[in-house]
Write a protein that holds these residues in place. Structure first.
Motif: not given
Length: 471
Positions: A345-369
């Protein structure tokens, strides 16, 4: 002087300037029309007189050619004076009203008129006629010359009446046109003045006021509607800004209050085991404030439209680099499962990494397992982050991207987040030309779907892996 006139002209009201310009144009048009009218009328009257004179010349010429020329020419048109003269300039015959003793033209004037073929203007007093005369000259086949004269007054008198009428009528027409332009421009500008007054009434104390919208379906109405739309957006943006500032102040107050409490307790009741426990708690609160400030600064740069460098990035590679090891600052014991396919994809690499990190962090906080991260190639490329937590209600799926928004359901932000993660995701994805939406995951939790424009279609090269639970 010209500068002063130009400055004075610009300071004049629009209605006055338009009226003056329109008046000047109308005045020029009226003057040009009047000049054209007088010129055409003069040519027409002169031509009519010449035609009458030519008709009389034809009649007299036939009499000369037939040898039936009387001394007193019959008068079929009293407005035309006719003389027949010989080579010496003596009058052979004359019509009623024309002199029989003095020729209308001298020999030299006759010769000049015959040479040029044009009518001659002469003073009528030489033959006892009060007005100037226009004399037409023609030599007959037998030698005598026929002179036919018409009075210039037959042309000048009508023209004098027309000029008088124009001198009276043109100023009245100009005044009428200026009054019409003044009224029309004033009527056209009245809605603009109402818009100005309405805009002046819009203040910070009452931002809900809107500009009056004219009933006419014209440009002013479209302008009013556009400005009202702009005011709506400004009011909404101002409300978001005020709410954002209030929420930021509230969020900063909590770690500051906690840090103050820890420090005050440490000072008043020192821990026998040493300052390390208090310092550890204080350090955690400082880190929390730092994350919040970093998120606020990032959102401020995104709101300001600061350009970001973009490049072709392998989304699967970014995900794997970020999730190969434990991610700091995330809570929960959830397992992270990767299902990745190479997709550029065409994107800002650092910004794309921030997107992945924020989404995964959000999912980890609310996931059961379990948290599942999937990259699907195609156009657009899709990034899916699923959890098996309580999910997000339908009515909240758009609002979760608002800054500092909290859910009323069990899926709420714990102490590990700042309340800005998903808002940052939406801004970063939007800056890359993509979208992010919330759906229900197959496991019953939340699925966050990110769509990004693809650089090119890549064959699926599945790489899968499982990350150990994060403490």
């Amino acid at each position: 002087m010209l500068t002063g006139l130009r400055r004075r002209w610009r300071s004049t009201g629009l209605q006055t300037r338009v009226t003056l310009l329109a008046g000047a144009v109308v005045a020029l048009a009226l003057v040009a029309g009047a000049v054209l009218l007088v010129t055409v009328l003069r040519a027409g009257l002169t031509g009519a007189g010449d035609e009458r004179a030519a008709a009389r010349v034809d009649e007299v010429e036939r009499l000369v050619v037939e040898g039936r020329l009387p001394s007193r020419l019959p008068g079929t048109d009293p407005t035309v004076l006719v003389q027949v003269i010989d080579e010496d300039g003596a009058v052979l015959a004359a019509s009623t009203g024309a002199s029989r003793a003095v020729a209308l033209l001298s020999r030299d004037e006759v010769d000049a008129a015959l040479e040029h073929g044009e009518a001659v203007l002469v003073d009528g007093s030489r033959v006892g006629y009060g007005d100037a005369l226009r004399v037409l000259v023609r030599r007959t086949d037998r030698g005598p010359v026929v002179l036919a004269a018409t009075s210039v007054s037959t042309v000048d008198d009508p023209l004098r009446l027309v000029r008088a009428a124009l001198l009276v009528g043109l100023p009245l027409l100009l005044l009428g046109a200026a009054a019409g332009v003044w009224a029309t421009v004033g009527s056209a500008l009245r809605p603009v003045e109402q818009l100005r007054a309405g805009a002046e009434a819009v203040t910070a104390a009452d931002p809900s006021r809107r500009l009056p919208v004219p009933t006419a379906q014209d440009e002013v109405r479209r302008l009013a509607e556009t400005l009202n739309g702009m005011l709506d957006r400004l009011e909404a943006g101002s409300a978001r800004q005020r709410g954002f500032v209030a929420d930021a102040a509230h969020e900063l107050r909590s770690p500051i209050a906690a840090l103050r409490t820890v420090l005050e307790v440490a000072l008043v009741h020192p821990d026998p085991a040493g300052p390390e426990p208090s310092l550890r708690v204080a350090h955690e609160e400082v880190l929390r404030m730092g994350r919040l400030v970093d998120d606020l600064l990032l959102l401020a740069r995104l709101d300001a439209g600061v350009p970001r460098r973009t490049e072709a990035v392998d989304l699967a590679e970014v995900v794997r680099e970020l999730l190969d090891g434990p991610a700091p600052g995330t809570g929960g014991q959830s397992e992270v499962v990767l299902d990745l396919a190479h997709a550029r994809v065409r994107a800002d690499r650092d910004g794309l990494g921030r997107v992945v990190r924020n989404l995964v962090d959000n999912a980890r906080r609310h996931a059961a397992s379990r948290v599942t991260v999937t990259v699907r190639p195609g156009d657009p490329v899709e990034l899916l982050v699923d959890d098996d937590g309580p999910g997000i209600p339908d009515g909240e799926r758009e609002r979760v991207f608002d800054r500092f928004h909290r859910l009323d359901r069990p899926r709420t932000r714990d102490a590990g987040g700042t309340g800005l993660g998903l808002a940052i995701v939406r801004e970063l994805v939007g800056a890359c030309g993509g979208t992010v939406t919330v759906e229900q995951a197959p496991a019953g939790g939340a699925r966050l779907r990110v769509r990004l424009p693809a650089v090119r279609e890549d064959a699926r090269a599945p790489t899968a892996g499982t990350l150990a639970p994060v403490d």
